[in-house]
Design a protein around this motif. Structure first.
Motif, mmCIF file in Angstrom:
data_model
loop_
_atom_site.group_PDB
_atom_site.id
_atom_site.type_symbol
_atom_site.label_atom_id
_atom_site.label_comp_id
_atom_site.label_asym_id
_atom_site.label_seq_id
_atom_site.Cartn_x
_atom_site.Cartn_y
_atom_site.Cartn_z
ATOM 1 N N GLY A 149 0.807 -1.218 0.000
ATOM 2 C CA GLY A 149 0.000 0.000 0.000
ATOM 3 C C GLY A 149 0.836 1.262 0.000
ATOM 4 N N PRO A 150 0.159 2.414 0.122
ATOM 5 C CA PRO A 150 0.845 3.699 0.075
ATOM 6 C C PRO A 150 1.455 4.061 1.425
ATOM 7 C CG PRO A 150 -1.528 4.039 0.197
ATOM 8 C CD PRO A 150 -1.302 2.555 0.254
ATOM 9 N N ALA A 151 2.585 4.769 1.436
ATOM 10 C CA ALA A 151 3.196 5.243 2.688
ATOM 11 C C ALA A 151 3.756 6.648 2.441
ATOM 12 C CB ALA A 151 4.267 4.272 3.168
ATOM 13 N N LYS A 152 4.957 6.728 1.846
ATOM 14 C CA LYS A 152 5.563 8.040 1.602
ATOM 15 C C LYS A 152 4.770 8.830 0.553
ATOM 16 C CE LYS A 152 8.577 9.303 3.447
ATOM 17 N NZ LYS A 152 8.500 9.915 4.841
ATOM 18 N N ALA B 82 14.016 1.482 -1.810
ATOM 19 C CA ALA B 82 13.847 2.249 -0.564
ATOM 20 C C ALA B 82 13.188 1.328 0.456
ATOM 21 C CB ALA B 82 12.969 3.474 -0.816
ATOM 22 N N PRO B 83 13.355 1.605 1.748
ATOM 23 C CA PRO B 83 12.774 0.718 2.764
ATOM 24 C C PRO B 83 11.254 0.865 2.870
ATOM 25 C CG PRO B 83 14.077 2.484 3.799
ATOM 26 C CD PRO B 83 14.180 2.684 2.331
ATOM 27 N N THR B 84 10.521 -0.085 2.313
ATOM 28 C CA THR B 84 9.052 -0.040 2.302
ATOM 29 C C THR B 84 8.481 -0.222 3.704
ATOM 30 O OG1 THR B 84 9.102 -1.111 0.142
ATOM 31 C CG2 THR B 84 6.992 -1.115 1.305
ATOM 32 N N PHE B 85 7.452 0.537 4.002
ATOM 33 C CA PHE B 85 6.718 0.322 5.250
ATOM 34 C C PHE B 85 5.250 0.614 5.060
ATOM 35 C CE2 PHE B 85 7.675 4.859 5.422
ATOM 36 C CZ PHE B 85 6.533 5.415 5.982
ATOM 37 N N TYR B 86 4.433 0.217 6.030
ATOM 38 C CA TYR B 86 3.030 0.618 6.060
ATOM 39 C C TYR B 86 2.711 1.013 7.494
ATOM 40 C CZ TYR B 86 2.446 -4.023 8.011
ATOM 41 O OH TYR B 86 2.574 -5.125 8.806
ATOM 42 N N PHE B 87 1.685 1.818 7.667
ATOM 43 C CA PHE B 87 1.209 2.175 9.007
ATOM 44 C C PHE B 87 0.244 1.101 9.488
ATOM 45 C CE2 PHE B 87 2.511 6.298 7.371
ATOM 46 C CZ PHE B 87 3.054 6.922 8.484
ATOM 47 N N THR B 88 0.301 0.752 10.776
ATOM 48 C CA THR B 88 -0.693 -0.183 11.297
ATOM 49 C C THR B 88 -1.330 0.406 12.556
ATOM 50 O OG1 THR B 88 -1.149 -2.525 11.823
ATOM 51 C CG2 THR B 88 0.985 -1.640 12.529
ATOM 52 N N ASN B 89 -2.258 -0.352 13.137
ATOM 53 C CA ASN B 89 -3.100 0.158 14.217
ATOM 54 C C ASN B 89 -2.327 0.393 15.519
ATOM 55 O OD1 ASN B 89 -5.259 0.815 15.811
ATOM 56 N ND2 ASN B 89 -6.270 -1.183 15.676
ATOM 57 N N PRO B 90 -2.300 1.634 16.034
ATOM 58 C CA PRO B 90 -1.610 1.868 17.309
ATOM 59 C C PRO B 90 -2.476 1.551 18.533
ATOM 60 C CG PRO B 90 -2.417 3.957 16.444
ATOM 61 C CD PRO B 90 -2.821 2.888 15.430
ATOM 62 N N HIS B 91 -3.735 1.145 18.323
ATOM 63 C CA HIS B 91 -4.668 0.974 19.449
ATOM 64 C C HIS B 91 -4.802 -0.463 19.942
ATOM 65 C CE1 HIS B 91 -5.730 5.037 18.744
ATOM 66 N NE2 HIS B 91 -6.744 4.867 17.946
ATOM 67 N N TYR B 210 14.155 7.763 6.600
ATOM 68 C CA TYR B 210 13.199 7.640 5.487
ATOM 69 C C TYR B 210 11.777 7.940 5.966
ATOM 70 C CZ TYR B 210 10.865 5.631 1.403
ATOM 71 O OH TYR B 210 10.083 5.435 0.291
ATOM 72 N N ALA B 211 11.413 7.417 7.132
ATOM 73 C CA ALA B 211 10.073 7.674 7.681
ATOM 74 C C ALA B 211 9.863 9.158 7.949
ATOM 75 C CB ALA B 211 9.866 6.863 8.963
ATOM 76 N N ALA B 212 10.921 9.830 8.404
ATOM 77 C CA ALA B 212 10.795 11.248 8.787
ATOM 78 C C ALA B 212 10.862 12.185 7.586
ATOM 79 C CB ALA B 212 11.896 11.613 9.780
#
Lengths: 294, 294
Positions: A149-152, B82-91, B210-212
């Motif tokens: 999925g999308p991130a950056k 590039a280092p791929t990531f996705y956001f996941t649930n913080p709850h 990369y995240a920042a």
């Protein structure tokens, strides 16, 4: 910074320094008797959400955008099974009138016209606001090839505003559980998209129930509707026409999203600082890894 | 609930009710002179993160898991860019010893052995903990067909623990910027995976930068390494063997992740309540939509 209630052209501050999240969690709070003219106030995003889920509930958007971002065609069968969403960055929230810094290297800059539901306590919808999910389509298209999925392509900015309209105020627009609100988008004053919010595949209540299933939705969490169809973003139009028409957003462009019953949200596009290069990947040495495991 | 510092077999509580996030944001805090034996304490997750980014930094994992979850083969070229990531649930954060409720309908239940970096102020890594990114592969596989990554396949539970080891304590394991730590996973006491953390494609510092980039990482944000290779999850092994061996996790199974220099994190698998059916999608009536727009 203070929070309050908008009535007509005035804002009435909450008493005792109460903020919006407190009202979402605990119900209505008292307001000052004397208001401040809206025209004299600088509005910020109505909420700092603890999490942002963005759905993709408009079939027409999926059809168009996949052609330009994914390079694929049609709507995948899995889209019809359940309301798809992804989590996005809760830390880069902008408000009405804010400049939106795009990644400097991005040349395929886009907006996304959405309505966000704000979760209330106990699985209810507290209210709604306008949500612009800014998207760097070139970054997004590349990173989505990995399949996660999308991130950056989207984590640099989302805007919310101009305020939250509580669910009861939009009752008159309800039709079979859907909100029959006209939504439109313009760039530098020229309308590029217009759709009815009721063209969603699922109601906000269904999407909220789906998000909460086996999981946790907190009061104040933001749930984006997904981009409306018929020009809710430029990439949908690029996918349909096969060309970059209208052109990608450029520095100085002003994007205004307007939703019937809610209001208008305007932001101006700028470029952020150059990100610089990252150290390259260190490729795996499979033989070395096997030897280490002996 | 109280926070403190672990020394040997004792925990020394922070003075003045200081919590872990405060220490991450502001630096070391004073601790009580008298400690409590670790054995007498029930540990919870060391942190409630404001956001969770999960990377996929291990080439070997990508290769194996894509075969079983995506139905595709090999590592996509974009993964190396590039280092791929996705956001996941913080709850939905669990801690050591917690039962992990999987979606009742899921039969392809899996763990993921990861190390999480905890962001400190100003782009630094504050420390590290073990991260189990529980995954319902059947749900994940279906929803990823839409192209926006995993959501319900992973949003029900992640566990963190048993504590945070500060970055300076792991300095002795540094090799060319990578942490040379053995990581292993066992199910009901039988080891199923083992890899070196230094087999990551990028360092945590590169992934954090990369995240920042063009965005915001807050102190206390969690950045998962991605699942280690060589059996860091069952789906990698399913992809390699072409069969469900070892079998998916079942109610009552205990998963223990162990990372050299950090410790161990154990959780037991249970089933959550049945989610029930959702109202079906409302398909778009294109002719009606066109008429409305006249």
């Amino acid at each position: 910074m203070r929070s309050g209630v908008v009535r007509g052209e005035m804002i009435f501050p909450f008493l005792g320094g109460v903020d919006v999240l407190h009202v979402i969690q605990n119900g209505p709070a008292g307001v000052a008797e004397t208001g401040v003219p809206l025209a004299e106030v600088r509005l910020v995003a109505p909420l700092r959400p603890a999490s942002v889920r963005d759905f993709v509930a408009f079939e027409e958007h999926v059809e168009g955008v996949r052609r330009s971002v994914d390079g694929s065609a049609g709507v995948p069968e899995a889209w019809y099974d359940a309301p798809t969403f992804y989590f996005t960055n809760p830390h880069a929230i902008y408000g009405p009138g804010d400049d939106i810094p795009f990644p400097a290297a991005s040349v395929a800059r886009d907006f996304e016209l959405e309505v966000a539901a704000i979760a209330g306590p106990g699985g209810t919808v507290f209210g709604y606001t306008i949500f612009n999910d800014f998207s760097a389509r070139d970054l997004q298209s590349r990173e989505m090839k990995v399949g996660l999925g999308p991130a950056k392509g989207k984590d640099f900015a989302s805007s919310l505003g101009p305020w939250i309209v509580t669910a009861d105020e939009l009752e008159p627009y309800q039709k079979d559980g859907f909100l029959d609100l006209w939504c439109s988008a313009s760039v530098n004053g020229v309308e590029v998209g217009r759709d009815l919010l009721s063209n969603m595949g699922w109601t906000f209540e269904t999407m909220l129930a789906y998000a909460a299933r086996d999981s946790v939705v907190r009061p104040g969490d933001v749930l984006g509707s997904g981009t409306v169809g018929n020009g809710g973003c430029l990439a949908e139009l690029w996918g349909r026409t096969g060309s970059l028409t209208p052109p990608p957003l450029r520095d100085g462009d002003e994007v205004t999203l307007t939703v019937e019953g809610i209001g208008s949200l305007t932001n101006r596009i700028i470029s952020g600082p150059d990100g610089g290069a990252l150290p390259p990947v260190r490729r795996r040495d499979a033989a070395k890894a096997r030897a280490e495991r002996q």
